[in-house]
Design a protein around this motif. Structure first.
Motif, PDB file in Angstrom:
ATOM      1  N   SER A   1      -1.715   9.446 -11.336  1.00 54.16           N
ATOM      2  CA  SER A   1      -1.842   7.962 -10.585  1.00 54.16           C
ATOM      3  C   SER A   1      -0.672   7.339 -10.551  1.00 54.16           C
ATOM      4  O   SER A   1       0.074   6.647 -11.667  1.00 54.16           O
ATOM      5  CB  SER A   1      -2.697   7.405 -12.139  1.00 54.16           C
TER       6      SER A   1
ATOM      7  N   ALA B   1      -7.727   2.118  -5.043  1.00 52.60           N
ATOM      8  CA  ALA B   1      -8.839   2.271  -4.031  1.00 52.60           C
ATOM      9  C   ALA B   1      -8.383   2.650  -2.599  1.00 52.60           C
ATOM     10  O   ALA B   1      -6.965   2.556  -2.348  1.00 52.60           O
ATOM     11  CB  ALA B   1      -9.698   1.138  -3.741  1.00 52.60           C
ATOM     12  N   ASP B   2      -9.283   3.134  -1.785  1.00 50.60           N
ATOM     13  CA  ASP B   2      -8.776   3.718  -0.439  1.00 50.60           C
ATOM     14  C   ASP B   2      -8.697   2.537   0.382  1.00 50.60           C
ATOM     15  O   ASP B   2      -9.716   2.015   0.653  1.00 50.60           O
ATOM     16  CB  ASP B   2      -9.771   4.815  -0.103  1.00 50.60           C
ATOM     17  N   ILE B   3      -7.579   2.316   0.921  1.00 51.39           N
ATOM     18  CA  ILE B   3      -7.602   1.128   1.785  1.00 51.39           C
ATOM     19  C   ILE B   3      -8.020   1.335   3.236  1.00 51.39           C
ATOM     20  O   ILE B   3      -8.097   0.539   4.052  1.00 51.39           O
ATOM     21  CB  ILE B   3      -6.207   0.549   1.735  1.00 51.39           C
TER      22      ILE B   3
ATOM     23  N   THR C   1       0.823  -1.088   0.118  1.00 49.92           N
ATOM     24  CA  THR C   1      -0.010  -0.075  -0.141  1.00 49.92           C
ATOM     25  C   THR C   1       0.731   1.386  -0.024  1.00 49.92           C
ATOM     26  O   THR C   1       2.041   1.396   0.449  1.00 49.92           O
ATOM     27  CB  THR C   1      -0.835   0.092   1.290  1.00 49.92           C
TER      28      THR C   1
ATOM     29  N   ASN D   1      -0.564  -0.640  -4.627  1.00 48.11           N
ATOM     30  CA  ASN D   1      -1.994   0.069  -4.462  1.00 48.11           C
ATOM     31  C   ASN D   1      -1.238   1.582  -3.910  1.00 48.11           C
ATOM     32  O   ASN D   1      -0.104   1.932  -3.571  1.00 48.11           O
ATOM     33  CB  ASN D   1      -2.403  -0.275  -2.927  1.00 48.11           C
TER      34      ASN D   1
ATOM     35  N   LEU E   1      -3.544   5.693  -3.393  1.00 46.87           N
ATOM     36  CA  LEU E   1      -4.742   6.263  -3.958  1.00 46.87           C
ATOM     37  C   LEU E   1      -4.349   7.559  -4.594  1.00 46.87           C
ATOM     38  O   LEU E   1      -5.483   8.210  -5.438  1.00 46.87           O
ATOM     39  CB  LEU E   1      -5.623   6.709  -2.539  1.00 46.87           C
TER      40      LEU E   1
ATOM     41  N   ALA F   1     -14.522  -1.311   2.067  1.00 39.50           N
ATOM     42  CA  ALA F   1     -14.563  -1.720   0.792  1.00 39.50           C
ATOM     43  C   ALA F   1     -13.228  -1.774  -0.038  1.00 39.50           C
ATOM     44  O   ALA F   1     -12.836  -2.663  -0.884  1.00 39.50           O
ATOM     45  CB  ALA F   1     -15.833  -0.864  -0.154  1.00 39.50           C
ATOM     46  N   GLY F   2     -12.465  -0.687   0.101  1.00 39.24           N
ATOM     47  CA  GLY F   2     -11.077  -0.486  -0.563  1.00 39.24           C
ATOM     48  C   GLY F   2     -10.273  -1.618  -0.073  1.00 39.24           C
ATOM     49  O   GLY F   2      -9.364  -2.046  -0.747  1.00 39.24           O
TER      50      GLY F   2
ATOM     51  N   THR G   1     -10.947   2.186   3.849  1.00 38.46           N
ATOM     52  CA  THR G   1     -12.287   2.057   4.060  1.00 38.46           C
ATOM     53  C   THR G   1     -12.272   0.427   3.782  1.00 38.46           C
ATOM     54  O   THR G   1     -11.515  -0.240   3.319  1.00 38.46           O
ATOM     55  CB  THR G   1     -13.192   2.395   2.665  1.00 38.46           C
TER      56      THR G   1
ATOM     57  N   SER H   1     -11.177  -5.056  -1.552  1.00 36.79           N
ATOM     58  CA  SER H   1     -10.901  -4.992  -3.019  1.00 36.79           C
ATOM     59  C   SER H   1      -9.328  -5.217  -3.202  1.00 36.79           C
ATOM     60  O   SER H   1      -8.971  -5.830  -4.145  1.00 36.79           O
ATOM     61  CB  SER H   1     -11.608  -3.716  -3.609  1.00 36.79           C
TER      62      SER H   1
ATOM     63  N   HIS I   1      -3.634  -0.769  -8.271  1.00 43.53           N
ATOM     64  CA  HIS I   1      -4.971  -0.746  -7.338  1.00 43.53           C
ATOM     65  C   HIS I   1      -4.987   0.641  -6.738  1.00 43.53           C
ATOM     66  O   HIS I   1      -4.043   1.067  -6.271  1.00 43.53           O
ATOM     67  CB  HIS I   1      -4.699  -1.802  -6.505  1.00 43.53           C
TER      68      HIS I   1
END
Length: 301
Positions: free
Chosen positions: A51, A72-74, A13, A37, A39, A78-79, A76, A82, A70
């Motif tokens: 990005s 997504a916001d880890i 991350t 990962n 964000l 959901a993040g 959260t 995912s 990847h």
């Protein structure tokens, strides 16, 4: 690719820049397939159009490695879920989780807003807990199905979490929490074949560039002491099967130095077998303090 992580699938991350990028590249160089990962936010966690995750994944593939981005916001649920799903759907397995994402909002305590406290604790501490929880749930299921993993989690603490740092009450508290989370996770997850350790790195990144200037490189040898790449070899080893038996530990890593940090443990003690009066307790406490090792200085003092 051959290497100590050949065949392993590694999630990192906050891997778009700095330490995370260095870790992702180092894992790929040792044969790992990497989920990158990031964000893509600014230094203070505000939205950024960049990005970096895709850029690092492209860099790994261009060097002959395997990587997927990847974004997504880890921090959260959901993040974080995912993130694990991305590893499983892309590569069919997950072996190592490196929790590294974070940002700063430095203020002295009397000027520290609740929003700045919540934001930093969220990304560092919650951003460690949620990916750890989802990865651990997967590995527990694997172990119960008779497929005991050689799983690894490497968390990112800080000297600020071990000693404190002026102007970083939110960051120091979050990093101290990560150390405690590491110890609990190591104890709880050992039965499932999961090892959990933490590093407290010192390197030049976006968060530390004012502290560790490029002038700290050693021109005579060409060794840049504060390069984030100096920290990654230890992280890669901790994330590999070669680190078997090492869990619940905190390491400082800086330049060419590795230190095993030794945490809180009983020091001088006194037990009278009965209740103290306040004056007696204070008198004895002073005597015990005179026998004790002095604490390390808070960063910035």
């Amino acid at each position: 690719m051959s290497g100590i992580c050949a065949g392993r699938v590694v999630v990192v991350t906050g891997a778009g820049r700095g330490l995370g990028r260095a870790h992702a590249l180092a894992f790929a160089a040792e044969g790992a397939r990497v989920v990158v990962n990031d964000l893509g936010v600014g230094l203070d966690g505000t939205p950024d159009a960049d990005s970096p995750a895709a850029r690092v994944a492209d860099e790994i593939r261009a060097a002959g490695g395997h990587a997927v981005a990847h974004a997504a916001d880890i921090a959260t649920a959901a993040g974080a879920a995912s993130l694990v799903t991305a590893a499983l759907e892309t590569y069919g397995r997950l072996d190592t989780l490196v929790n590294n994402a974070g940002f700063l909002r430095d203020r002295m305590l009397v000027n520290l807003d609740e929003e700045d406290w919540d934001a930093v604790v969220r990304v560092h501490l919650k951003g460690h807990f949620l990916p750890l929880r989802h990865a651990a749930a997967h590995w527990r299921a694997e172990a119960k199905a008779g497929r005991a993993p050689a799983a690894r989690i490497v968390n990112t603490a800080s000297g600020a979490g071990l000693l404190g740092s002026l102007g970083q009450g939110n960051y120091s508290a979050a990093k101290a929490g990560i150390v405690a989370l590491t110890l609990v996770a190591a104890a709880e997850l050992a039965r499932y074949g999961v090892q959990v350790n933490a590093i407290a790195p010192a390197a030049r990144t976006r968060m530390t560039e004012r502290t560790f200037a490029t002038t700290m490189a050693a021109p005579a040898t060409g060794f840049d002491a504060m390069a984030p790449e100096n920290v990654s070899p230890l992280v890669v080893w901790l994330g590999s099967a070669a680190s078997d038996g090492v869990t619940g530990r905190v390491f400082e890593a800086e330049a060419g130095r590795i230190t095993v940090m030794e945490g809180w443990r009983p020091g001088p003690t006194a037990d009278r077998g009965a209740r103290w009066t306040p004056s007696e307790a204070g008198e004895r406490a002073r005597k015990l303090l005179a026998e004790a090792e002095p604490p390390g200085p808070v960063y910035g003092t």
